[in-house]
Motif scaffolding. Sequence first.
Motif, PDB file in Angstrom:
ATOM      1  N   LEU A   1     -32.161  -2.961  34.866  1.00 14.68           N
ATOM      2  CA  LEU A   1     -32.050  -2.011  35.978  1.00 14.68           C
ATOM      3  C   LEU A   1     -32.147  -2.760  37.294  1.00 14.68           C
ATOM      4  O   LEU A   1     -32.747  -3.839  37.359  1.00 14.68           O
ATOM      5  CB  LEU A   1     -33.181  -0.982  35.885  1.00 14.68           C
ATOM      6  CG  LEU A   1     -33.278   0.087  36.978  1.00 14.68           C
ATOM      7  CD1 LEU A   1     -32.172   1.119  36.784  1.00 14.68           C
ATOM      8  CD2 LEU A   1     -34.637   0.771  36.945  1.00 14.68           C
TER       9      LEU A   1
ATOM     10  N   TYR B   1     -25.518  -4.287  39.925  1.00 12.50           N
ATOM     11  CA  TYR B   1     -25.910  -3.055  39.242  1.00 12.50           C
ATOM     12  C   TYR B   1     -25.327  -3.019  37.829  1.00 12.50           C
ATOM     13  O   TYR B   1     -26.034  -2.743  36.846  1.00 12.50           O
ATOM     14  CB  TYR B   1     -25.417  -1.856  40.063  1.00 12.50           C
ATOM     15  CG  TYR B   1     -25.510  -0.523  39.356  1.00 12.50           C
ATOM     16  CD1 TYR B   1     -26.672   0.240  39.419  1.00 12.50           C
ATOM     17  CD2 TYR B   1     -24.427  -0.018  38.628  1.00 12.50           C
ATOM     18  CE1 TYR B   1     -26.766   1.463  38.771  1.00 12.50           C
ATOM     19  CE2 TYR B   1     -24.508   1.203  37.971  1.00 12.50           C
ATOM     20  CZ  TYR B   1     -25.672   1.936  38.049  1.00 12.50           C
ATOM     21  OH  TYR B   1     -25.748   3.138  37.400  1.00 12.50           O
ATOM     22  N   GLY B   2     -24.033  -3.276  37.715  1.00 16.91           N
ATOM     23  CA  GLY B   2     -23.382  -3.227  36.405  1.00 16.91           C
ATOM     24  C   GLY B   2     -23.895  -4.291  35.458  1.00 16.91           C
ATOM     25  O   GLY B   2     -24.122  -4.036  34.270  1.00 16.91           O
TER      26      GLY B   2
ATOM     27  N   GLU C   1     -21.643   6.727  36.625  1.00 17.33           N
ATOM     28  CA  GLU C   1     -20.943   6.659  35.345  1.00 17.33           C
ATOM     29  C   GLU C   1     -19.477   7.031  35.517  1.00 17.33           C
ATOM     30  O   GLU C   1     -18.582   6.370  34.966  1.00 17.33           O
ATOM     31  CB  GLU C   1     -21.614   7.586  34.334  1.00 17.33           C
ATOM     32  CG  GLU C   1     -21.013   7.537  32.940  1.00 17.33           C
ATOM     33  CD  GLU C   1     -21.137   6.169  32.285  1.00 17.33           C
ATOM     34  OE1 GLU C   1     -20.254   5.823  31.472  1.00 17.33           O
ATOM     35  OE2 GLU C   1     -22.115   5.446  32.586  1.00 17.33           O
TER      36      GLU C   1
ATOM     37  N   LYS D   1     -27.425  -3.243  34.202  1.00 13.94           N
ATOM     38  CA  LYS D   1     -27.359  -2.136  33.253  1.00 13.94           C
ATOM     39  C   LYS D   1     -26.770  -2.584  31.918  1.00 13.94           C
ATOM     40  O   LYS D   1     -27.265  -2.204  30.850  1.00 13.94           O
ATOM     41  CB  LYS D   1     -26.524  -0.998  33.839  1.00 13.94           C
ATOM     42  CG  LYS D   1     -27.124  -0.340  35.063  1.00 13.94           C
ATOM     43  CD  LYS D   1     -28.283   0.566  34.706  1.00 13.94           C
ATOM     44  CE  LYS D   1     -27.820   1.887  34.183  1.00 13.94           C
ATOM     45  NZ  LYS D   1     -28.939   2.849  34.007  1.00 13.94           N
ATOM     46  N   GLN D   2     -25.721  -3.397  31.963  1.00 16.20           N
ATOM     47  CA  GLN D   2     -25.094  -3.858  30.725  1.00 16.20           C
ATOM     48  C   GLN D   2     -26.023  -4.782  29.951  1.00 16.20           C
ATOM     49  O   GLN D   2     -25.956  -4.864  28.723  1.00 16.20           O
ATOM     50  CB  GLN D   2     -23.778  -4.573  31.034  1.00 16.20           C
ATOM     51  CG  GLN D   2     -22.958  -4.893  29.781  1.00 16.20           C
ATOM     52  CD  GLN D   2     -21.596  -5.460  30.121  1.00 16.20           C
ATOM     53  OE1 GLN D   2     -21.154  -5.425  31.262  1.00 16.20           O
ATOM     54  NE2 GLN D   2     -20.921  -6.000  29.121  1.00 16.20           N
TER      55      GLN D   2
ATOM     56  N   ASP E   1     -36.010   5.313  36.922  1.00 15.85           N
ATOM     57  CA  ASP E   1     -34.777   5.944  36.438  1.00 15.85           C
ATOM     58  C   ASP E   1     -34.662   5.922  34.919  1.00 15.85           C
ATOM     59  O   ASP E   1     -33.568   5.737  34.369  1.00 15.85           O
ATOM     60  CB  ASP E   1     -33.547   5.265  37.051  1.00 15.85           C
ATOM     61  CG  ASP E   1     -33.471   5.477  38.551  1.00 15.85           C
ATOM     62  OD1 ASP E   1     -34.029   6.478  39.027  1.00 15.85           O
ATOM     63  OD2 ASP E   1     -32.869   4.644  39.240  1.00 15.85           O
TER      64      ASP E   1
ATOM     65  N   ARG F   1     -19.759  -2.010  33.812  1.00 15.23           N
ATOM     66  CA  ARG F   1     -20.507  -2.430  32.631  1.00 15.23           C
ATOM     67  C   ARG F   1     -19.574  -2.684  31.459  1.00 15.23           C
ATOM     68  O   ARG F   1     -19.881  -2.392  30.305  1.00 15.23           O
ATOM     69  CB  ARG F   1     -21.584  -1.397  32.255  1.00 15.23           C
ATOM     70  CG  ARG F   1     -22.512  -1.092  33.397  1.00 15.23           C
ATOM     71  CD  ARG F   1     -23.779  -0.409  32.949  1.00 15.23           C
ATOM     72  NE  ARG F   1     -23.581   0.892  32.337  1.00 15.23           N
ATOM     73  CZ  ARG F   1     -23.367   2.007  33.005  1.00 15.23           C
ATOM     74  NH1 ARG F   1     -23.293   1.971  34.332  1.00 15.23           N
ATOM     75  NH2 ARG F   1     -23.240   3.150  32.387  1.00 15.23           N
TER      76      ARG F   1
ATOM     77  N   LEU G   1     -35.825   3.711  32.728  1.00 16.36           N
ATOM     78  CA  LEU G   1     -35.736   2.410  32.075  1.00 16.36           C
ATOM     79  C   LEU G   1     -36.620   2.425  30.831  1.00 16.36           C
ATOM     80  O   LEU G   1     -37.783   2.814  30.889  1.00 16.36           O
ATOM     81  CB  LEU G   1     -36.189   1.307  33.036  1.00 16.36           C
ATOM     82  CG  LEU G   1     -36.151  -0.132  32.514  1.00 16.36           C
ATOM     83  CD1 LEU G   1     -34.715  -0.573  32.261  1.00 16.36           C
ATOM     84  CD2 LEU G   1     -36.825  -1.077  33.499  1.00 16.36           C
TER      85      LEU G   1
ATOM     86  N   ALA H   1     -26.774   9.088  38.642  1.00 20.38           N
ATOM     87  CA  ALA H   1     -26.364   8.444  37.394  1.00 20.38           C
ATOM     88  C   ALA H   1     -24.999   8.953  36.939  1.00 20.38           C
ATOM     89  O   ALA H   1     -24.142   8.178  36.495  1.00 20.38           O
ATOM     90  CB  ALA H   1     -27.416   8.688  36.312  1.00 20.38           C
TER      91      ALA H   1
END
Length: 515
Positions: free
Chosen positions: A355, A346-347, A146, A350-351, A297, A208, A299, A142
């Motif tokens: 997940l 992925y982005g 990031e 997450k945004q 993870d 994101r 969530l 993570a």
Amino acid sequence: MTDQDEPNSSLLGQARKLQAILESAVDAIITIDGQGTITTVNPAAARLFGYDQAEFLGRNVHFLMPEPYHSEHDGYIHNYRSTGRRKIIGIGREVTGRRRDGSLFPMHLAVSEFETDGRTHFTGIIHDLSDRKATELALRQAQKMEAMGQLTGGIAHDFNNLLTVIIGNLEMLEGKLTTPLQRELTNEALEAADLGARLTARLLAFARRSHLEPETVNLNSFVVGLTDMLHRTLGATIYLSNALTPHLWSARVDASQVESAIVNLAVNARDAMPDGGRLLIETGNAAVDADMSSRLDGLSPGDYVRLSVSDTGAGMSQAVRERAFEPFFTTKEQGRGTGLGLSMIYGFAKQSGGLVTIDSTVGKGTTVTIYLPRHRVEPLQATAIGDADAPASGTGQVILAVEDDDRLRKLTVSRLTQLGYVVLAAASGAEALELLASNPGIDLLFTDVVMPGGMSGYQLRQQARALYPHMPVLLTSGYAEELAGNRTAEEDIRILRKPYRMADLAAAIEDAIKA
């Protein structure tokens, strides 16, 4: 009771107490003699290693160790007994254990020494480190993602400013060209700039920081709508099937990102099955509780809509899985992939508050699952939208353009002037506030979001609205931070994403002024 019975009774009580401790201990406890032969074992050890308790007794403890420790264990005991040098006894350290099924796991082993009946014995207390190691790995992953997101987001921001200048100047030059060759060269340059814009859009999705345009959707509709196109794209050797939950919950997401995710995953699956195979697209409802959250993870617990794409292809090794979401990482041969498909998904997930997970085994295939938060408002029926009329030019309205990049500010003034507007320009939020205070007749504030000096475009918008509550404001950014974190109770924030064409600018300005 005789005097002799009292010590025997005391010893029996201590033995029972010791047995109770062994039986109830959470950690595995194994005792061996001086030759490494197991003499006692507790239930926790049986559960940890996958053997019945009776299967331990009388065997050398090295059968619970992988190589090279398996072959070298007896030598460790001999060296200690002959030299007295301690490597683990009374110290403890992290080692690797081997279960009955052959799988390896990390464990902490603490060994103590004792004597009974003149013979040396050793007791090992074993603590399984699998969960802790998994948590540490997830945290490192993570943190890495990031950091990569911040890096790629910053690069995309600067690159989008450059692309805006390139596209803007090429468009302004286009009208002054006189020969077909000049126009052809300019068009090729514009097409290359558009490709660069699509590249930065994918980087921003991974970081994101995309400007999402969410709407309430049913994922089943997207899967069904894309099925025919996917059949043609995947080819005859790929058997495509759907497993769609009839009463699927709604999600509020960016529809274009969902379509792009499905297509990207399907194409990845096809490339993993060069000789053909099966591709399954599945939807479902998922109620994530605290236990499931820890396995996903972290969530947040709640209701999610699940979209899975599974293939029977080559699968991924653990090393590949750990890097699969990194931008530009790809296992495909050169020229067959950018390495941005999974990173973009992925982005986006997450945004959107969700997940993405990957479950893959080499030789058996891969399943990529996207979790998106449930939205409890039913989707509206989509209506067909025709081509919008070309935006009209301005008629002398006054626009305050705020942009810290000198080249981009100069270009923006030229573009807006060409569109028929009167333009005031400012290089910072403070300078813009001074112009606003001395020019009450400004019809629109057009400002960049990310600016130096401690005042962002959002903050400038708030202060401008305090002076002129009804002033239209249009924001622009090559970074396009998440609007959700900058909105208050207002929902009329308008943003123009860089890089943009002249027609996009004209339409956005006209819409903002008319609103």
